[in-house]
Design a protein around this motif. Structure first.
Motif: not given
Length: 554
Positions: A11-16, A18-20, A536-537
């Motif tokens: 469940h957290d893989a997409p968020h992790d 995106a954070d990476f 910003p990135t």
């Protein structure tokens, strides 16, 4: 690991992820690869899926057709995968090169072996040279992938041009434009460092003026070549481009057959006609005129009093003094109207078609970058005015083509010189050449900035139209290697310019490469977006920029 822990990780893989990705700089190779693949896949799938939906034949194949298209475009040799290798691969090689150069320990004395000398030479290259060489390697892999698919092999065996030829011409033209801008219109900052600001502004104004004029000249010359080839040698143009011109011009194919037959000698007003007689007579009959109006053996070859007697016998009342096919047959579906009304009606139909074409062109950039601006009345009016101006340009292009044909063979030149036969006026040096030379002048209706983009749009087709068809379709090794070399050098030039001299890129090249190479936080894109609360990135900075930031903080 428990099942709940596994579910939480999934469940957290997409968020992790995106954070990476958010922690990586915008110019990191992985970021470049993701943006390149997403943009390239949308460019490849969008038109294909749209044509699949709008085509009745494709819809009859059902969902299987869509799956086939998606499967093809997701393959390793498809456009999206190959171009990602070319662009992101060069960025990755450049990243590794820089990392290797920064970690290399200084040697004690001069290098002795060949490998050490090569390493020292590679480390001593300028930054732009490193970028170019990295992109050369990745571009070679990209074109190899593109040409390794089954479609390319079938085209070579079937005597058809390479399916990547249009892409190679597109990249070549964009790269040449970047070099021209660099050499003539975009001097480096170092060359203008000691000049007064007034002199700089005068030079920029003069460069802009001459650049706009050169763009108009290039567009005019390209259109002249393209339209002449459309009339007489359509095999020199891409099939889809021929279909688009036929749709906009709305010329009956039987009329094109007769025009090409006059050039080949199978149709003639003054000699024996060896071509099928029912081609133009059938056209005249379908338009509601007597078949004799399309019979070359009965039509007058020259103007003057003798032609008037022939017209009287055939029942043609508005062609006194000239010969050739009656303009009623030439006009096609606008039957029964004058030459002026025919051109006006053709222009009106083209305007309606052009609005549907240019509305997305002018509206999409605002929708993608500043969608809320579409709710502002001044901005909306500005977009509509731009659409109307571009549509007027295309309308004038079509109308001027038709009107020039009539002016040459009926209204003016043929009437002024009745002793010149209509085998000339209706031949390749007559009305069709005059129309091809005139229609491109409509580019002056467009704004100066748009003229450059339009010139870059037609130039690849014109370059292709100037090359021998037999050479392009022969499947020779020289053609394949010439295309590969042009693609590799051109893509490398564009990618190098996008990093080191982005001011030399224009239009879609600047728009696309700025997003791909630098991300949405690049200056070119940032100016076009509304302020948001999103952070910003981060972007990689040079040691000089880091030192400047430290001094500012102190």
């Amino acid at each position: 690991m428990k099942l709940q822990d596994v579910q939480k990780v999934v469940h957290d893989a997409p968020h992790d992820l995106a954070d990476f990705l958010h922690t990586l700089p915008d110019d990191h190779p992985l970021q470049i690869a993701l943006r390149t693949y997403g943009l390239a896949l949308s460019l490849a799938l969008g038109p294909t899926l749209l044509s699949t939906v709008t085509s009745a034949k494709a819809r009859a194949q059902g969902f299987e057709r869509i799956l086939q298209v998606v499967r093809r475009e997701l393959g390793p040799t498809a456009f999206a995968s190959s171009i990602t290798v070319g662009i992101a691969g060069g960025a990755a090689l450049r990243h590794l090169w820089e990392k290797w150069g920064s970690e290399k320990s200084p040697g004690a004395g001069e290098p002795k072996d060949v490998l050490s000398k090569v390493k020292v030479w590679l480390a001593s290259l300028k930054s732009s040279h490193k970028t170019f060489l990295s992109n050369v390697i990745s571009s070679a892999f990209a074109i190899a992938l593109l040409q390794s698919g089954p479609k390319h092999a079938k085209s070579v065996q079937g005597g058809r041009p390479s399916p990547t030829l249009d892409l190679s011409f597109l990249v070549l033209v964009r790269a040449m434009d970047s070099l021209v801008q660099l050499a003539l219109f975009k001097p480096s900052e170092a060359s203008e460092r000691d000049l007064p600001e007034v002199v700089k502004q005068k030079r920029r104004a003069a460069s802009t003026k001459w650049s706009v004029r050169l763009d108009a000249l290039v567009f005019w010359a390209c259109c002249a070549r393209i339209m002449w080839c459309y009339y007489y040698e359509p095999d020199r143009l891409p099939r889809s481009y021929n279909k688009w011109i036929s749709k906009m011009a709305d010329i009956d194919p039987r009329l094109l057959t007769a025009v090409r037959g006059i050039r080949e000698g199978t149709y003639s007003y003054s000699k024996e006609t060896t071509g099928p007689r029912d081609v133009v007579t059938g056209l005249a009959r379908d338009l509601g005129y007597p078949p004799s109006w399309g019979d070359f053996t009965q039509l007058p070859a020259y103007g003057g009093p003798q032609a008037n007697e022939t017209w009287k016998a055939l029942g043609v009342t508005n062609r006194n003094g000239v010969g050739g096919l009656p303009c009623e047959v030439i006009h096609g579906r606008t039957e029964g109207v004058s030459c002026t009304k025919n051109a006006a009606m053709r222009g009106a139909w083209a305007f309606a078609e052009a609005v549907a074409i240019y509305l997305p062109v002018h509206a999409l950039p605002t929708l993608l970058t500043r969608p809320q601006k579409m709710l502002e009345v001044p901005r909306l009016i500005g977009i509509l005015l731009s659409v109307a101006r571009s549509a007027t340009f295309l309308s004038a292009f079509v109308a001027s083509n038709w009107f020039t044909v009539c002016c040459t063979r009926t209204l003016f030149l043929a009437r002024l010189f009745p002793g010149i036969g209509h085998d000339f006026w209706d031949g390749p040096q007559g009305c069709t050449m005059a129309a091809s030379l005139v229609c491109g002048a409509s580019i002056w209706i467009e704004r100066g900035r748009r003229r450059g983009e339009m010139a870059l749009y037609v130039l690849p087709r014109a370059v292709r139209a100037c090359l021998p068809v037999e050479w392009l379709k022969g499947g020779r090794t020289s053609v394949r290697w010439a295309e590969r070399l042009a693609f590799i050098l051109s893509l490398s030039t564009l990618l190098t310019a996008a990093i080191h001299r982005p001011d030399t890129l224009r239009g879609l090249s600047r728009w696309g490469l700025s997003f791909v190479m630098n991300g949405p936080n690049a200056g070119f894109w940032k100016r076009k977006r509304l302020d948001t609360n999103a952070l910003p990135t981060p972007r990689a900075t040079s040691p000089a920029e880091d030192a400047k930031d430290v001094q500012t903080d102190q």
